[in-house]
Design a protein around this motif. Structure first.
Motif, short mmCIF file in Angstrom:
data_model
loop_
_atom_site.label_atom_id
_atom_site.label_comp_id
_atom_site.label_asym_id
_atom_site.label_seq_id
_atom_site.Cartn_x
_atom_site.Cartn_y
_atom_site.Cartn_z
N PHE A 1 0.61 -1.26 -0.02
CA PHE A 1 0.03 0.03 0.07
C PHE A 1 0.70 1.20 -0.07
CE2 PHE A 1 -2.13 -3.34 2.69
CZ PHE A 1 -3.10 -3.61 1.60
N PRO A 2 1.78 1.32 -0.99
CA PRO A 2 2.67 2.46 -0.93
C PRO A 2 1.99 3.77 -1.06
CG PRO A 2 2.80 1.42 -2.90
CD PRO A 2 2.08 0.46 -1.83
N HIS A 3 0.93 3.77 -1.85
CA HIS A 3 0.00 4.94 -1.92
C HIS A 3 -0.39 5.67 -0.68
CE1 HIS A 3 -2.90 1.94 -2.43
NE2 HIS A 3 -3.75 2.65 -1.74
N LEU A 4 -0.70 4.91 0.42
CA LEU A 4 -1.21 5.48 1.65
C LEU A 4 -0.07 6.25 2.38
CD1 LEU A 4 -3.02 2.28 3.09
CD2 LEU A 4 -3.94 4.20 1.70
N GLU A 5 1.03 6.22 2.24
CA GLU A 5 2.13 7.29 2.64
C GLU A 5 2.12 8.49 2.12
OE1 GLU A 5 5.99 5.11 2.17
OE2 GLU A 5 5.47 3.76 4.05
N LEU A 6 1.36 8.55 1.21
CA LEU A 6 1.23 9.99 0.23
C LEU A 6 -0.19 10.67 0.59
CD1 LEU A 6 2.75 8.99 -3.16
CD2 LEU A 6 3.77 10.30 -1.41
N PRO A 7 -0.24 11.94 0.73
CA PRO A 7 -1.73 12.55 0.85
C PRO A 7 -2.50 12.35 -0.48
CG PRO A 7 0.05 14.21 0.50
CD PRO A 7 0.93 12.90 0.58
N ALA A 8 -3.61 12.12 -0.27
CA ALA A 8 -4.62 11.74 -1.42
C ALA A 8 -4.88 13.01 -2.19
CB ALA A 8 -6.05 11.27 -0.65
N ALA A 9 -4.89 14.45 -1.66
CA ALA A 9 -5.09 15.32 -2.32
C ALA A 9 -3.63 16.28 -2.13
CB ALA A 9 -6.18 16.25 -1.67
N MET A 10 -3.27 16.97 -3.48
CA MET A 10 -2.29 17.73 -3.50
C MET A 10 -2.37 19.05 -4.25
SD MET A 10 0.78 15.03 -3.66
CE MET A 10 -0.04 13.53 -4.61
N TYR A 11 -1.43 19.91 -4.09
CA TYR A 11 -1.54 21.28 -4.89
C TYR A 11 -0.52 20.73 -6.03
CZ TYR A 11 -2.45 24.09 -0.63
OH TYR A 11 -3.00 24.63 0.44
N ALA A 12 -1.00 21.57 -7.13
CA ALA A 12 -0.13 21.42 -8.63
C ALA A 12 -0.14 22.71 -9.18
CB ALA A 12 -0.87 20.14 -9.31
N LYS A 13 0.72 23.02 -9.90
CA LYS A 13 0.86 24.00 -10.71
C LYS A 13 0.55 23.56 -12.19
CE LYS A 13 3.30 27.56 -9.97
NZ LYS A 13 4.29 28.76 -9.65
N VAL A 14 -0.12 24.39 -13.01
CA VAL A 14 -0.34 24.22 -14.22
C VAL A 14 0.89 24.64 -15.06
CG1 VAL A 14 -1.83 24.68 -16.53
CG2 VAL A 14 -2.69 24.35 -14.15
N THR A 15 1.69 23.77 -15.87
CA THR A 15 2.71 24.10 -16.56
C THR A 15 2.62 24.16 -18.13
OG1 THR A 15 3.84 21.98 -16.52
CG2 THR A 15 4.39 23.36 -14.67
N LYS A 16 1.59 23.69 -18.46
CA LYS A 16 1.27 23.44 -19.98
C LYS A 16 -0.04 23.40 -19.98
CE LYS A 16 2.43 21.18 -24.13
NZ LYS A 16 3.18 20.06 -24.84
N ARG A 17 -0.98 24.05 -21.05
CA ARG A 17 -2.24 23.91 -21.16
C ARG A 17 -2.52 23.85 -22.63
NH1 ARG A 17 -7.10 28.07 -20.38
NH2 ARG A 17 -7.96 28.17 -22.49
N THR A 18 -3.16 22.93 -23.29
CA THR A 18 -3.62 22.69 -24.57
C THR A 18 -5.11 22.39 -24.88
OG1 THR A 18 -1.59 21.40 -25.10
CG2 THR A 18 -3.19 21.26 -26.75
N GLU A 19 -5.66 23.02 -25.54
CA GLU A 19 -7.18 22.97 -25.93
C GLU A 19 -7.48 21.83 -26.80
OE1 GLU A 19 -10.94 26.06 -26.38
OE2 GLU A 19 -9.04 26.82 -25.79
N LEU A 20 -8.35 21.25 -26.60
CA LEU A 20 -8.79 20.23 -27.30
C LEU A 20 -10.11 19.67 -27.36
CD1 LEU A 20 -6.09 17.36 -26.12
CD2 LEU A 20 -5.92 18.88 -28.00
N GLY A 21 -10.81 20.72 -28.10
CA GLY A 21 -12.38 20.60 -28.30
C GLY A 21 -12.94 20.75 -27.19
N GLU A 22 -13.75 19.98 -26.53
CA GLU A 22 -14.64 19.92 -25.37
C GLU A 22 -13.78 19.95 -24.05
OE1 GLU A 22 -17.64 16.87 -25.33
OE2 GLU A 22 -18.03 17.15 -27.33
N TYR A 23 -12.69 19.84 -24.22
CA TYR A 23 -11.79 19.48 -22.93
C TYR A 23 -10.49 20.00 -23.12
CZ TYR A 23 -9.45 15.20 -24.72
OH TYR A 23 -9.00 14.69 -25.66
#
Length: 94
Positions: free
Chosen positions: A18-40
């Motif tokens: 269960f290595p994922h239990l050692e990390l927080p479930a929610a975190m901050y992240a910074k957007v470094t690149k954005r690509t618009e692809l139609g609906e998303y």
């Protein structure tokens, strides 16, 4: 002595199964690149620590999809669903 053995065994099992239990479930992240692809949109994200500084323990995460539009430089909250290293953007952090 038995208590120490049990603690050691539990820690070992947590790291291997269960290595994922050692990390927080929610975190901050910074957007470094954005690509618009139609609906998303598709983003590259860099995980941040609790002080909103780049966390070098995580590589930049590409191809994160969302229907919400964020700008490069925005800080968003992400969840790592089911222990996978595939972030889901919850929303912008204000």
């Amino acid at each position: 002595m038995l208590e120490d053995f049990v603690k050691t065994a539990v820690r070992k099992q947590m790291k291997t199964e269960f290595p994922h239990l050692e990390l927080p479930a929610a975190m901050y992240a910074k957007v470094t690149k954005r690509t618009e692809l139609g609906e998303y949109y598709e983003y590259n994200l860099k995980i941040l620590d609790e002080d909103k500084q780049v966390d070098d323990n995580f590589p930049e995460m590409p191809h994160v999809k969302s229907k919400q539009g964020y700008e490069v430089g925005d800080v968003v909250a992400v969840l790592m669903l089911y222990g996978k290293n595939s972030p889901y953007i919850v929303g912008e952090v204000v």
